[in-house]
Each structure stands twice: as structure tokens, then as C-alpha cells.
Motif scaffolding. Structure first.
Motif, PDB file in Angstrom:
ATOM      1  N   TYR A 188      -5.970   0.074   8.199  1.00 22.81           N
ATOM      2  CA  TYR A 188      -5.700   0.039   6.762  1.00 22.81           C
ATOM      3  C   TYR A 188      -5.764   1.435   6.151  1.00 22.81           C
ATOM      4  O   TYR A 188      -4.920   1.790   5.304  1.00 22.81           O
ATOM      5  N   TRP A 189      -6.700   2.256   6.558  1.00 20.31           N
ATOM      6  CA  TRP A 189      -6.912   3.543   5.920  1.00 20.31           C
ATOM      7  C   TRP A 189      -5.833   4.554   6.276  1.00 20.31           C
ATOM      8  O   TRP A 189      -5.570   5.475   5.484  1.00 20.31           O
ATOM      9  N   LEU A 204      -0.302  -4.080   9.695  1.00 24.54           N
ATOM     10  CA  LEU A 204      -1.245  -2.969   9.828  1.00 24.54           C
ATOM     11  C   LEU A 204      -2.279  -3.211  10.917  1.00 24.54           C
ATOM     12  O   LEU A 204      -2.736  -4.331  11.106  1.00 24.54           O
ATOM     13  N   MET A 263       0.835  -1.194   0.000  1.00 19.11           N
ATOM     14  CA  MET A 263       0.000   0.000   0.000  1.00 19.11           C
ATOM     15  C   MET A 263       0.876   1.253   0.000  1.00 19.11           C
ATOM     16  O   MET A 263       1.927   1.271   0.650  1.00 19.11           O
ATOM     17  N   ASP A 316      -3.184   0.215  -3.654  1.00 15.42           N
ATOM     18  CA  ASP A 316      -3.051  -1.106  -3.028  1.00 15.42           C
ATOM     19  C   ASP A 316      -2.860  -2.091  -4.175  1.00 15.42           C
ATOM     20  O   ASP A 316      -3.743  -2.237  -5.024  1.00 15.42           O
TER      21      ASP A 316
END
Length: 265
Positions: free
Chosen positions: A261-262, A258, A206, A221
């Protein structure tokens, strides 16, 4: 008998003169073999200062090789790939001066260019890697980037580049082996820096960007085999201008997966 200066000189006198000359030369020869230690003074300091202004810094390798220094945030040795004008490593900061015409791009119509100097390390497993990248200067498409590379034909970079006098941008390219080119953020040229981030988790990579290093936006991604060994690090490029100093600071690295994720954290 020998003649000297129009006069006759006896052999005895000549021998005496020769012995005297040899005796006088002995201390000189001794001094040359064992010179007297020199005491440094102000004049020496001035000479040293002048020399230091002209001598190339020791932190300036200009071609492929392992760098002598390490970044404080990275538990890895750094290596330079390609030709750089200079490379400087200090604390958590790195400067790579890219030569004129340097670029990393593999368009569908070719030809590919892989002349942008990169400073990389080799992590293992999952990681989160980020850095602050200072704004470009004057050359078209010049900038500093973060890179992840599995081979010369398989890589991805996230770049803070100059578009024109008024606008800079965050863009990304993923090569497999042809590279695309995606623009994600257009920013006023007055923006001093952005933060860029690469995250690898399992078989995914990412890319993220931030204007303050705190609030992140995910940009891409894409897949990369979990078994693939990678080099990760920093790139400087100057495809349309003179030498460009790509400056990176506030470097962070975590060998972790992670949780968000964002945000890429």
C-alpha cells in the motif's frame, strides 16, 4: 473562297491545312490521356523534403476522437477529449500540447474550467498506472498530470506544475463536483521530472509521487465506487501561459491489485 493574310486561299488548301493541324494534335491528346511515367530524381527528393517540413504531422489530431497510435505499455486504444494544439504518440512516450488558457479546475466559487486536453483509455477493474512527467516550462500553473475520471463532474488529477521561476510542485485535485487543491511536494525548478501514479483497488483510489520512479510516497486515498466505469490517462494544462507541451514517458500499466500500500506496487 476564304481570305487569309490578305490572300485568297482555295477551299481545298484550307481543308488540307486543317487536316494537318488535327493530325499534329492527336499525339498531344494521346499523351494527355496516357502520360509518360516520370522517373524520380534528386530534384524530386528536394521538393519532398521541403514539403515534409511544412506539412502537419499525421499524429496531430486537434479535437475529440480516437488517436491513430497506441502506447507500447497500454493494451488500450487512446482517445483525445478536448482541444489540443498537437498530440504525438511514440513508443512509450506521449506529448500533449495544451493551448493557452487551458485548465481543469472546479473551485467552490466557480466557474469550473474543463478546457485542458486529455488523452485517456478505459481500463477494467483494479490497476496500477504510472508515468514520468517532464517539468513545466514558463507559464504559471502549467504542467502535466495523470487523471482518473468517472464523469465530467467526478474526477481526480495528480499534477506536476510550475509555481514560479524557482519552485515547482506536485499537487492533486479531487472533484465531486467541486474540486479541492492540495499541495504535496515542493521541488526546485531544476528538477527535470517526477513520476506520478494512480492506483485503483476495489472502491478506493490512491495517488502517489516519486522523484526517481523507484521510491514512492502516497499522497491521497479517496473513495470511488467499485462499479463506476472510469477513463484514465494524461492531461496537459496551461492556464496562465502560452501553448505548453506536457511530456510523458516511462509509462507502466498493470491490471493487478496492490501488494504494498505504501509504495503502490
Amino acid at each position: 473562297m476564304h481570305m487569309a493574310s490578305g490572300r485568297f486561299v482555295s477551299k481545298a488548301a484550307l481543308l488540307s491545312t486543317t487536316l494537318a493541324l488535327l493530325a499534329g494534335a492527336a499525339p498531344v491528346a494521346q499523351a494527355l490521356r496516357h502520360p509518360v511515367p516520370h522517373t524520380r530524381g534528386a530534384a524530386d527528393s528536394d521538393v519532398d523534403a521541403a514539403a515534409s517540413d511544412t506539412a502537419p504531422p499525421r499524429s496531430k489530431p486537434v479535437s475529440d476522437g480516437v488517436l491513430p497510435g497506441r502506447l507500447s505499455a497500454l493494451p488500450f486504444a487512446l482517445k483525445l477529449t478536448g482541444r489540443a494544439e498537437t498530440v504525438t504518440v511514440a513508443g512509450d512516450s506521449l506529448t500533449v500540447v495544451a493551448p493557452p488558457g487551458s485548465d481543469l479546475y472546479a473551485p467552490a466559487g466557480g466557474p469550473a474550467k474543463d478546457t485542458a486536453p486529455r488523452v485517456t483509455f478505459t481500463p477494467q477493474g483494479d490497476f496500477i498506472f504510472s508515468a514520468r512527467v517532464t517539468r513545466p516550462d514558463k507559464g504559471k500553473y502549467e504542467g502535466g498530470a495523470l487523471i482518473i475520471s468517472a464523469s465530467p463532474d467526478h474526477w481526480a488529477k495528480i499534477l506536476f506544475e510550475r509555481l514560479n521561476d524557482a519552485t515547482h510542485a506536485v499537487s492533486s485535485s479531487v472533484a465531486d463536483p467541486v474540486s479541492d487543491n492540495s499541495y504535496h511536494m515542493r521541488l526546485p525548478a531544476s528538477v527535470a521530472a517526477v513520476w506520478l501514479k494512480i492506483v485503483r483497488v476495489g472502491g478506493s483510489v490512491m495517488l502517489y509521487a516519486s522523484e526517481d520512479g523507484k521510491r514512492w510516497e502516497i499522497l491521497r486515498d479517496f473513495p470511488l465506487a467499485a462499479s463506476a466505469a472510469v477513463d484514465v490517462g494524461f492531461v496537459g494544462q496551461s492556464p496562465g501561459g502560452g501553448p505548453f507541451a506536457a511530456r510523458f514517458s516511462d509509462v507502466h500499466y498493470q491490471a493487478t491489485s496492490l501488494k504494498d500500500y505504501w509504495q503502490g506496487t
